[in-house]
Design a protein around this motif. Structure first.
Motif, PDB file in Angstrom:
ATOM      1  N   CYS A  74     -46.775 -88.881  56.204  1.00 55.65           N
ATOM      2  CA  CYS A  74     -47.641 -88.630  54.768  1.00 55.65           C
ATOM      3  C   CYS A  74     -48.472 -89.932  54.687  1.00 55.65           C
ATOM      4  O   CYS A  74     -47.909 -91.147  54.665  1.00 55.65           O
ATOM      5  N   SER A  75     -49.647 -89.559  55.225  1.00 55.12           N
ATOM      6  CA  SER A  75     -50.690 -90.627  55.547  1.00 55.12           C
ATOM      7  C   SER A  75     -51.884 -90.615  54.325  1.00 55.12           C
ATOM      8  O   SER A  75     -52.513 -89.714  54.196  1.00 55.12           O
ATOM      9  N   VAL A  76     -52.000 -91.702  53.542  1.00 55.41           N
ATOM     10  CA  VAL A  76     -52.688 -92.067  52.618  1.00 55.41           C
ATOM     11  C   VAL A  76     -53.850 -92.717  52.703  1.00 55.41           C
ATOM     12  O   VAL A  76     -53.862 -93.796  53.251  1.00 55.41           O
ATOM     13  N   ASN A  77     -55.068 -92.257  52.455  1.00 50.85           N
ATOM     14  CA  ASN A  77     -56.419 -92.998  52.355  1.00 50.85           C
ATOM     15  C   ASN A  77     -56.712 -93.546  53.874  1.00 50.85           C
ATOM     16  O   ASN A  77     -57.133 -92.901  54.773  1.00 50.85           O
ATOM     17  N   GLU A  78     -56.675 -94.804  54.097  1.00 55.74           N
ATOM     18  CA  GLU A  78     -56.674 -95.568  55.528  1.00 55.74           C
ATOM     19  C   GLU A  78     -55.833 -95.260  56.348  1.00 55.74           C
ATOM     20  O   GLU A  78     -56.138 -95.425  57.658  1.00 55.74           O
ATOM     21  N   THR A  79     -54.744 -94.767  56.379  1.00 56.83           N
ATOM     22  CA  THR A  79     -53.711 -94.424  57.153  1.00 56.83           C
ATOM     23  C   THR A  79     -54.132 -92.984  57.907  1.00 56.83           C
ATOM     24  O   THR A  79     -54.472 -91.850  57.246  1.00 56.83           O
ATOM     25  N   PHE A  84     -45.429 -93.370  56.774  1.00 53.74           N
ATOM     26  CA  PHE A  84     -43.949 -93.255  56.095  1.00 53.74           C
ATOM     27  C   PHE A  84     -43.958 -92.646  54.790  1.00 53.74           C
ATOM     28  O   PHE A  84     -44.786 -93.490  54.137  1.00 53.74           O
ATOM     29  N   PRO A  85     -43.285 -91.700  54.398  1.00 54.40           N
ATOM     30  CA  PRO A  85     -43.007 -91.670  52.742  1.00 54.40           C
ATOM     31  C   PRO A  85     -42.365 -92.662  52.298  1.00 54.40           C
ATOM     32  O   PRO A  85     -41.741 -93.264  52.844  1.00 54.40           O
ATOM     33  N   SER A  86     -42.627 -93.190  50.843  1.00 56.24           N
ATOM     34  CA  SER A  86     -42.153 -94.081  50.465  1.00 56.24           C
ATOM     35  C   SER A  86     -42.026 -93.740  48.812  1.00 56.24           C
ATOM     36  O   SER A  86     -43.078 -93.259  48.009  1.00 56.24           O
ATOM     37  N   LYS A  87     -40.964 -94.319  48.280  1.00 53.75           N
ATOM     38  CA  LYS A  87     -40.650 -94.388  46.718  1.00 53.75           C
ATOM     39  C   LYS A  87     -41.802 -95.153  46.037  1.00 53.75           C
ATOM     40  O   LYS A  87     -42.069 -94.883  44.772  1.00 53.75           O
ATOM     41  N   ASP A  88     -42.433 -96.208  46.645  1.00 49.27           N
ATOM     42  CA  ASP A  88     -43.190 -97.190  46.125  1.00 49.27           C
ATOM     43  C   ASP A  88     -44.650 -96.632  46.245  1.00 49.27           C
ATOM     44  O   ASP A  88     -45.325 -97.613  45.607  1.00 49.27           O
ATOM     45  N   ARG A  89     -44.867 -95.839  47.179  1.00 49.22           N
ATOM     46  CA  ARG A  89     -46.475 -95.345  47.203  1.00 49.22           C
ATOM     47  C   ARG A  89     -46.863 -94.206  46.293  1.00 49.22           C
ATOM     48  O   ARG A  89     -46.187 -92.990  46.380  1.00 49.22           O
ATOM     49  N   ILE A  90     -47.221 -94.766  45.303  1.00 45.08           N
ATOM     50  CA  ILE A  90     -47.637 -93.646  43.929  1.00 45.08           C
ATOM     51  C   ILE A  90     -48.900 -93.178  44.231  1.00 45.08           C
ATOM     52  O   ILE A  90     -49.908 -94.014  44.380  1.00 45.08           O
ATOM     53  N   LEU A  91     -49.174 -91.910  44.587  1.00 48.42           N
ATOM     54  CA  LEU A  91     -50.415 -91.246  44.460  1.00 48.42           C
ATOM     55  C   LEU A  91     -51.269 -91.600  43.240  1.00 48.42           C
ATOM     56  O   LEU A  91     -50.806 -91.447  42.091  1.00 48.42           O
ATOM     57  N   LYS A  92     -52.739 -91.881  43.421  1.00 45.17           N
ATOM     58  CA  LYS A  92     -53.438 -92.234  42.319  1.00 45.17           C
ATOM     59  C   LYS A  92     -54.637 -91.253  42.234  1.00 45.17           C
ATOM     60  O   LYS A  92     -55.118 -90.878  43.389  1.00 45.17           O
ATOM     61  N   GLU A  93     -55.148 -91.101  41.254  1.00 46.36           N
ATOM     62  CA  GLU A  93     -56.584 -90.068  41.136  1.00 46.36           C
ATOM     63  C   GLU A  93     -57.623 -90.890  42.037  1.00 46.36           C
ATOM     64  O   GLU A  93     -57.705 -92.101  42.277  1.00 46.36           O
ATOM     65  N   GLY A  94     -57.940 -89.909  43.035  1.00 49.15           N
ATOM     66  CA  GLY A  94     -59.013 -90.515  43.897  1.00 49.15           C
ATOM     67  C   GLY A  94     -58.425 -90.456  45.391  1.00 49.15           C
ATOM     68  O   GLY A  94     -59.233 -91.035  46.193  1.00 49.15           O
ATOM     69  N   ILE A  96     -56.614 -89.686  48.808  1.00 46.90           N
ATOM     70  CA  ILE A  96     -56.530 -88.664  49.714  1.00 46.90           C
ATOM     71  C   ILE A  96     -55.105 -88.804  50.665  1.00 46.90           C
ATOM     72  O   ILE A  96     -55.021 -89.826  50.933  1.00 46.90           O
ATOM     73  N   VAL A  97     -54.615 -87.493  50.795  1.00 45.52           N
ATOM     74  CA  VAL A  97     -53.020 -87.836  51.568  1.00 45.52           C
ATOM     75  C   VAL A  97     -53.303 -86.562  52.688  1.00 45.52           C
ATOM     76  O   VAL A  97     -53.354 -85.533  52.297  1.00 45.52           O
ATOM     77  N   SER A  98     -52.691 -87.003  53.854  1.00 48.71           N
ATOM     78  CA  SER A  98     -52.805 -86.241  54.977  1.00 48.71           C
ATOM     79  C   SER A  98     -51.295 -85.945  55.075  1.00 48.71           C
ATOM     80  O   SER A  98     -50.607 -87.041  55.303  1.00 48.71           O
ATOM     81  N   CYS A  99     -50.774 -84.606  55.144  1.00 47.54           N
ATOM     82  CA  CYS A  99     -49.656 -84.491  55.298  1.00 47.54           C
ATOM     83  C   CYS A  99     -49.508 -83.468  56.861  1.00 47.54           C
ATOM     84  O   CYS A  99     -49.820 -82.531  56.980  1.00 47.54           O
ATOM     85  N   ASP A 100     -48.650 -84.036  57.583  1.00 47.78           N
ATOM     86  CA  ASP A 100     -48.398 -83.385  58.978  1.00 47.78           C
ATOM     87  C   ASP A 100     -46.920 -83.036  59.072  1.00 47.78           C
ATOM     88  O   ASP A 100     -46.058 -84.061  58.980  1.00 47.78           O
ATOM     89  N   MET A 101     -46.677 -81.839  59.687  1.00 50.33           N
ATOM     90  CA  MET A 101     -45.271 -81.101  59.486  1.00 50.33           C
ATOM     91  C   MET A 101     -44.847 -80.310  60.624  1.00 50.33           C
ATOM     92  O   MET A 101     -45.879 -79.508  60.882  1.00 50.33           O
ATOM     93  N   GLY A 102     -43.872 -80.286  61.062  1.00 55.93           N
ATOM     94  CA  GLY A 102     -43.684 -79.344  62.167  1.00 55.93           C
ATOM     95  C   GLY A 102     -41.929 -78.942  61.978  1.00 55.93           C
ATOM     96  O   GLY A 102     -41.339 -79.782  61.557  1.00 55.93           O
ATOM     97  N   VAL A 103     -41.945 -77.912  62.493  1.00 59.04           N
ATOM     98  CA  VAL A 103     -40.433 -77.289  62.595  1.00 59.04           C
ATOM     99  C   VAL A 103     -39.962 -76.734  63.822  1.00 59.04           C
ATOM    100  O   VAL A 103     -40.908 -76.573  64.667  1.00 59.04           O
ATOM    101  N   CYS A 104     -38.827 -76.560  64.235  1.00 53.16           N
ATOM    102  CA  CYS A 104     -38.360 -75.854  65.326  1.00 53.16           C
ATOM    103  C   CYS A 104     -37.450 -74.787  65.150  1.00 53.16           C
ATOM    104  O   CYS A 104     -36.373 -74.812  64.288  1.00 53.16           O
ATOM    105  N   TYR A 105     -37.783 -73.482  65.465  1.00 53.32           N
ATOM    106  CA  TYR A 105     -37.317 -72.124  65.198  1.00 53.32           C
ATOM    107  C   TYR A 105     -36.779 -71.564  66.495  1.00 53.32           C
ATOM    108  O   TYR A 105     -37.650 -71.384  67.028  1.00 53.32           O
ATOM    109  N   GLU A 106     -35.663 -71.383  66.503  1.00 53.36           N
ATOM    110  CA  GLU A 106     -35.029 -70.545  67.780  1.00 53.36           C
ATOM    111  C   GLU A 106     -35.665 -71.366  69.135  1.00 53.36           C
ATOM    112  O   GLU A 106     -36.001 -70.709  69.873  1.00 53.36           O
ATOM    113  N   GLY A 107     -35.554 -72.518  69.200  1.00 47.88           N
ATOM    114  CA  GLY A 107     -36.250 -73.225  70.302  1.00 47.88           C
ATOM    115  C   GLY A 107     -37.676 -73.326  70.612  1.00 47.88           C
ATOM    116  O   GLY A 107     -38.055 -73.861  71.570  1.00 47.88           O
TER     117      GLY A 107
END
Length: 262
Positions: A74-79, A84-94, A96-107
């Motif tokens: 979970c990468s915000v602005n300049e990241t 790392f996701p964080s309880k302390d990183r609160i998204l604000k108006e303006g 941008i947040v990049s979400c990169d995700m993967g799963v493993c299914y049946e190998g």
């Protein structure tokens, strides 16, 4: 599973499993896009991701991979990547947040990323996201038999630089299949030298432009994962897992519920 120059070529059964895995990833990213708004923490997005994986009974691909502690990057602005996701990183108006995700299914693995706008953002941020996503699709269009790996790279780089953006060079795309990262590396720029190869049916590539408004140089933070632009400028990241087919590229991670970040 056949090999070509050390690259695993997937058969129909294997691609079918990867289509399911990537479909799961696209549904998770759809849900994250619906959840993103000013005032939420990035850890909330991790919780959404974990909850959906649990309901799907599927393993997050990133958690535990070389010690990465979360299911979601979970990468915000300049990241650029690997935030790392964080309880302390609160998204604000303006933001941008990049979400990169993967799963493993049946190998077999699925992997995709999107950059989302948080509320009303600047025109500069919108243009960054638009051009990054367009660069991804230019790269995908070049992912066809008769072309080479670096035709993908050239298509991404050409569109990015034509629009005044910098291509991040520390991180590249990759092959994907029964491992999250396989050969070949898929750079978003044409390297000097390197192992260019002709594209073959059955290759599956995670194509993932990462572009920045300022410098292409990055700084790795003390957590040894989070990669920020060295000058603090905004960065965006889009990714699809793409199968090379006889009739053209097939985007395995395409979503019918997503029409673009901009």
């Amino acid at each position: 599973m056949k090999k070509f120059r050390g690259i695993f070529l997937k058969n129909e059964k294997e691609i079918a499993k990867m289509r399911i895995a990537n479909g799961m990833v696209s549904r998770i990213l759809d849900a994250l896009g619906e959840a993103i708004k000013p005032g939420i923490s990035t850890m909330f997005l991790e919780e959404v991701t974990q909850d959906i994986c649990h309901k799907m009974n599927v393993k997050p691909a990133f958690q535990g991979y070389y010690g990465f502690p979360y299911a979601l990057c979970c990468s915000v602005n300049e990241t650029v990547v690997h935030g790392f996701p964080s309880k302390d990183r609160i998204l604000k108006e303006g933001d941008i947040v990049s979400c990169d995700m993967g799963v493993c299914y049946e190998g077999f693995y699925g992997d995709s990323a999107r950059t989302f706008l948080v509320g009303e953002v600047s025109q500069e941020a919108k243009d960054l996201c638009r051009v990054t996503e367009e660069s991804l699709h230019y790269g995908i269009a070049a992912a066809k038999i008769g072309n080479t790996l670096y035709d993908i790279s050239a298509a991404v780089q050409r569109h990015a630089e034509k629009n005044g953006l910098k291509v991040i060079r520390n991180f590249v795309g990759h092959g994907i299949g029964s491992s999250l990262h396989e050969k070949p590396e898929v750079p978003n720029f044409v390297p000097k030298g390197g192992a260019n190869v002709p594209l073959q049916e059955g290759m599956v590539l995670a194509i993932e432009p990462m572009l920045a408004i300022g410098t292409y140089e990055v700084t790795i933070l003390s957590d040894k994962w989070t990669a920020n632009t060295k000058d603090g400028s905004l960065a965006a990241h889009f990714e699809h897992s793409v199968a090379i087919r006889s009739d053209g590229p097939e985007i395995l991670s395409l979503s019918s519920n997503y029409s673009g970040a901009y």
